[in-house]
Scaffold this motif. Structure first.
Motif, mmCIF file in Angstrom:
data_model
loop_
_atom_site.group_PDB
_atom_site.id
_atom_site.type_symbol
_atom_site.label_atom_id
_atom_site.label_comp_id
_atom_site.label_asym_id
_atom_site.label_seq_id
_atom_site.Cartn_x
_atom_site.Cartn_y
_atom_site.Cartn_z
ATOM 1 N N ALA A 118 11.753 41.099 76.537
ATOM 2 C CA ALA A 118 12.313 42.362 77.016
ATOM 3 C C ALA A 118 11.587 42.851 78.266
ATOM 4 C CB ALA A 118 12.228 43.411 75.908
ATOM 5 N N SER A 119 12.145 43.887 78.864
ATOM 6 C CA SER A 119 11.521 44.459 80.051
ATOM 7 C C SER A 119 10.225 45.177 79.674
ATOM 8 C CB SER A 119 12.482 45.461 80.715
ATOM 9 O OG SER A 119 12.729 46.555 79.843
ATOM 10 N N LYS A 120 9.387 45.465 80.673
ATOM 11 C CA LYS A 120 8.125 46.151 80.434
ATOM 12 C C LYS A 120 8.371 47.530 79.825
ATOM 13 C CE LYS A 120 5.321 42.996 82.022
ATOM 14 N NZ LYS A 120 4.340 42.321 81.117
ATOM 15 N N GLU A 121 9.430 48.179 80.279
ATOM 16 C CA GLU A 121 9.751 49.503 79.757
ATOM 17 C C GLU A 121 10.095 49.444 78.271
ATOM 18 O OE1 GLU A 121 12.911 53.171 80.613
ATOM 19 O OE2 GLU A 121 12.916 51.362 81.864
ATOM 20 N N GLU A 122 10.910 48.468 77.889
ATOM 21 C CA GLU A 122 11.288 48.328 76.490
ATOM 22 C C GLU A 122 10.082 47.920 75.637
ATOM 23 O OE1 GLU A 122 14.142 49.074 74.995
ATOM 24 O OE2 GLU A 122 14.868 49.834 76.927
ATOM 25 N N GLN A 123 9.222 47.090 76.181
ATOM 26 C CA GLN A 123 8.036 46.676 75.437
ATOM 27 C C GLN A 123 7.097 47.853 75.176
ATOM 28 O OE1 GLN A 123 6.334 43.461 77.714
ATOM 29 N NE2 GLN A 123 7.663 41.905 76.777
ATOM 30 N N GLN A 124 6.957 48.744 76.147
ATOM 31 C CA GLN A 124 6.087 49.909 75.971
ATOM 32 C C GLN A 124 6.594 50.829 74.865
ATOM 33 O OE1 GLN A 124 5.731 51.797 79.809
ATOM 34 N NE2 GLN A 124 4.418 50.179 80.662
ATOM 35 N N LYS A 125 7.924 50.886 74.698
ATOM 36 C CA LYS A 125 8.503 51.696 73.635
ATOM 37 C C LYS A 125 8.267 51.094 72.253
ATOM 38 C CE LYS A 125 12.292 53.493 76.480
ATOM 39 N NZ LYS A 125 13.762 53.565 76.644
ATOM 40 N N ALA A 126 7.914 49.802 72.204
ATOM 41 C CA ALA A 126 7.727 49.108 70.934
ATOM 42 C C ALA A 126 6.247 48.807 70.675
ATOM 43 C CB ALA A 126 8.536 47.812 70.922
ATOM 44 N N LEU A 127 5.371 49.716 71.114
ATOM 45 C CA LEU A 127 3.936 49.572 70.869
ATOM 46 C C LEU A 127 3.451 50.703 69.960
ATOM 47 C CD1 LEU A 127 2.626 48.680 74.452
ATOM 48 C CD2 LEU A 127 2.826 47.132 72.488
ATOM 49 N N VAL A 128 2.751 50.320 68.881
ATOM 50 C CA VAL A 128 2.181 51.299 67.960
ATOM 51 C C VAL A 128 0.782 51.657 68.438
ATOM 52 C CG1 VAL A 128 1.486 51.753 65.578
ATOM 53 C CG2 VAL A 128 3.509 50.354 66.053
ATOM 54 N N THR A 129 0.497 52.946 68.520
ATOM 55 C CA THR A 129 -0.837 53.403 68.905
ATOM 56 C C THR A 129 -1.631 53.719 67.644
ATOM 57 O OG1 THR A 129 0.052 54.370 70.941
ATOM 58 C CG2 THR A 129 -2.152 55.062 70.259
ATOM 59 N N TYR A 130 -2.703 52.963 67.439
ATOM 60 C CA TYR A 130 -3.541 53.187 66.262
ATOM 61 C C TYR A 130 -5.013 53.053 66.676
ATOM 62 C CZ TYR A 130 -5.601 52.657 61.634
ATOM 63 O OH TYR A 130 -6.382 52.821 60.500
ATOM 64 N N LYS A 131 -5.745 54.146 66.506
ATOM 65 C CA LYS A 131 -7.157 54.172 66.876
ATOM 66 C C LYS A 131 -7.361 53.711 68.317
ATOM 67 C CE LYS A 131 -9.211 53.747 62.263
ATOM 68 N NZ LYS A 131 -10.144 52.996 61.388
ATOM 69 N N ASP A 132 -6.608 54.337 69.206
ATOM 70 C CA ASP A 132 -6.701 54.057 70.651
ATOM 71 C C ASP A 132 -6.393 52.595 71.001
ATOM 72 O OD1 ASP A 132 -7.477 56.716 71.127
ATOM 73 O OD2 ASP A 132 -9.588 56.227 70.726
ATOM 74 N N THR A 133 -5.637 51.948 70.141
ATOM 75 C CA THR A 133 -5.249 50.557 70.400
ATOM 76 C C THR A 133 -3.726 50.454 70.357
ATOM 77 O OG1 THR A 133 -7.264 49.763 69.326
ATOM 78 C CG2 THR A 133 -5.484 48.162 69.628
ATOM 79 N N PHE A 134 -3.166 49.687 71.285
ATOM 80 C CA PHE A 134 -1.718 49.471 71.332
ATOM 81 C C PHE A 134 -1.408 48.137 70.638
ATOM 82 C CE2 PHE A 134 -0.585 52.979 73.976
ATOM 83 C CZ PHE A 134 -1.695 53.219 74.769
ATOM 84 N N ILE A 135 -0.548 48.206 69.624
ATOM 85 C CA ILE A 135 -0.242 47.024 68.809
ATOM 86 C C ILE A 135 1.268 46.803 68.816
ATOM 87 C CG2 ILE A 135 -0.459 45.971 66.532
ATOM 88 C CD1 ILE A 135 -2.744 47.987 66.011
ATOM 89 N N PRO A 136 1.727 45.575 69.094
ATOM 90 C CA PRO A 136 3.173 45.289 69.085
ATOM 91 C C PRO A 136 3.795 45.609 67.728
ATOM 92 C CG PRO A 136 1.977 43.509 70.154
ATOM 93 C CD PRO A 136 0.947 44.397 69.520
ATOM 94 N N HIS A 137 4.954 46.208 67.756
ATOM 95 C CA HIS A 137 5.691 46.587 66.543
ATOM 96 C C HIS A 137 6.506 45.390 66.069
ATOM 97 C CE1 HIS A 137 8.541 49.418 64.282
ATOM 98 N NE2 HIS A 137 7.335 49.693 63.834
ATOM 99 N N THR A 138 6.240 44.912 64.866
ATOM 100 C CA THR A 138 6.842 43.666 64.382
ATOM 101 C C THR A 138 8.083 43.877 63.524
ATOM 102 O OG1 THR A 138 5.252 43.681 62.554
ATOM 103 C CG2 THR A 138 4.684 42.369 64.507
ATOM 104 N N GLY A 139 8.665 45.059 63.588
ATOM 105 C CA GLY A 139 9.883 45.338 62.826
ATOM 106 C C GLY A 139 10.636 46.483 63.456
ATOM 107 N N ILE A 140 11.474 47.150 62.661
ATOM 108 C CA ILE A 140 12.176 48.342 63.127
ATOM 109 C C ILE A 140 11.943 49.465 62.118
ATOM 110 C CG2 ILE A 140 13.953 47.089 64.401
ATOM 111 C CD1 ILE A 140 15.847 47.522 62.048
ATOM 112 N N ASP A 141 11.945 50.706 62.604
ATOM 113 C CA ASP A 141 11.785 51.876 61.739
ATOM 114 C C ASP A 141 13.129 52.566 61.553
ATOM 115 O OD1 ASP A 141 9.090 51.356 61.570
ATOM 116 O OD2 ASP A 141 8.522 52.839 63.109
ATOM 117 N N LEU A 142 13.416 52.929 60.299
ATOM 118 C CA LEU A 142 14.656 53.631 59.976
ATOM 119 C C LEU A 142 14.305 54.922 59.253
ATOM 120 C CD1 LEU A 142 16.680 50.562 58.607
ATOM 121 C CD2 LEU A 142 16.812 51.560 60.900
ATOM 122 N N LYS A 143 14.990 56.018 59.628
ATOM 123 C CA LYS A 143 14.719 57.300 58.989
ATOM 124 C C LYS A 143 16.006 58.089 58.838
ATOM 125 C CE LYS A 143 13.228 59.232 63.447
ATOM 126 N NZ LYS A 143 12.110 59.905 64.161
ATOM 127 N N ALA A 144 16.042 58.932 57.823
ATOM 128 C CA ALA A 144 17.225 59.762 57.591
ATOM 129 C C ALA A 144 17.303 60.826 58.664
ATOM 130 C CB ALA A 144 17.150 60.397 56.200
#
Length: 246
Positions: A118-144
């Motif tokens: 994906a593009s850099k923009e799309e990749q940035q949207k799929a990064l989890v921030t945890y303890k000042d670290t950016f981690i690739p998101h390996t799934g999708i989140d669903l919420k009501a």
């Protein structure tokens, strides 16, 4: 005078041989029989070869059935060359996964899958921030859409291989399916299945909840799809959301 008469008379010609002499030999009739048989056999073989020969551009298949042959010399099966139903079947598309949200729940998608293509923009949207670290998101989140908890269901029939309460992602359920495919359900506040259970598509696995790892996502389900042990984009295996989110 007598000598002169003898000189004028023709000398009788003696033949070197005759058919009677040949036929009188012991080997004559066996030789004639063998030669005649050889001639008849040659005629029969010539006639058969003329009947069974295929036309140019064809080759004999099983049972002597002639089938078309491409110019590269590769034979095409008889039932394929004449367009009959005996052609090798093409494997159909595998049955798609259901969205793992209970019936009647209005839901929306949160963070998506991190795609290396994906593009850099799309990749940035799929990064989890945890303890000042950016981690690739390996799934999708669903919420009501109303922000409340909801039933989480099995996306496909299979066997529950893991149920655990992870301090970071909450309750986690893994289900093994055919074709080396596994579905993972995280951020559950409770579960209703145990390891070894055989579940059906649409069976309730638990309730969506919160977790520490993605605390900003609120109440949600984190859903993953693994193929041969590697996470892949779940949206490639799920049915169209329009058909599920009614």
């Amino acid at each position: 005078m007598e000598d002169q008469k003898n000189q004028n008379q023709p000398i009788p010609f003696k033949k070197a041989g005759s058919w009677r002499n040949i036929l009188g030999k012991k080997w004559a009739f066996p030789a004639i029989y063998i030669g005649t048989a050889a001639i008849i056999l040659a005629i029969v073989m010539w006639y058969q070869s003329g009947v069974t020969d295929t036309e140019p551009g064809q080759t004999a298949n099983n049972g002597g059935v002639a089938v078309s042959t491409p110019q590269d010399g590769t034979a095409i099966p008889a039932d394929e060359s004449n367009g009959k139903d005996g052609a090798v079947p093409v494997a159909g598309n595998p049955q798609q996964l259901a969205w793992p949200v209970g019936k009647g729940v209005k839901y929306e998608q949160g963070m998506g899958f991190f795609d290396e293509q994906a593009s850099k923009e799309e990749q940035q949207k799929a990064l989890v921030t945890y303890k000042d670290t950016f981690i690739p998101h390996t799934g999708i989140d669903l919420k009501a859409t109303d922000g409340n908890s909801f039933d989480v269901i099995a996306a496909f029939a299979g066997k529950v291989t893991k149920v655990e309460n992870d301090p970071l992602v909450g309750f986690k359920v893994e289900i093994e399916h055919d074709d080396k495919l596994t579905t993972v359900y995280q951020s559950l506040e409770n579960v209703t299945v145990k390891p070894g259970d055989q579940v059906t598509q649409g069976q309730v696995l638990g309730k969506a909840g919160r977790n520490v790892y993605e605390k900003d996502a609120g109440v949600h389900l984190h859903f993953e799809v693994h193929v041969d042990g590697e996470p892949v984009n779940p949206e490639q295996h799920l049915v169209k959301p329009e058909a599920e989110n009614q």
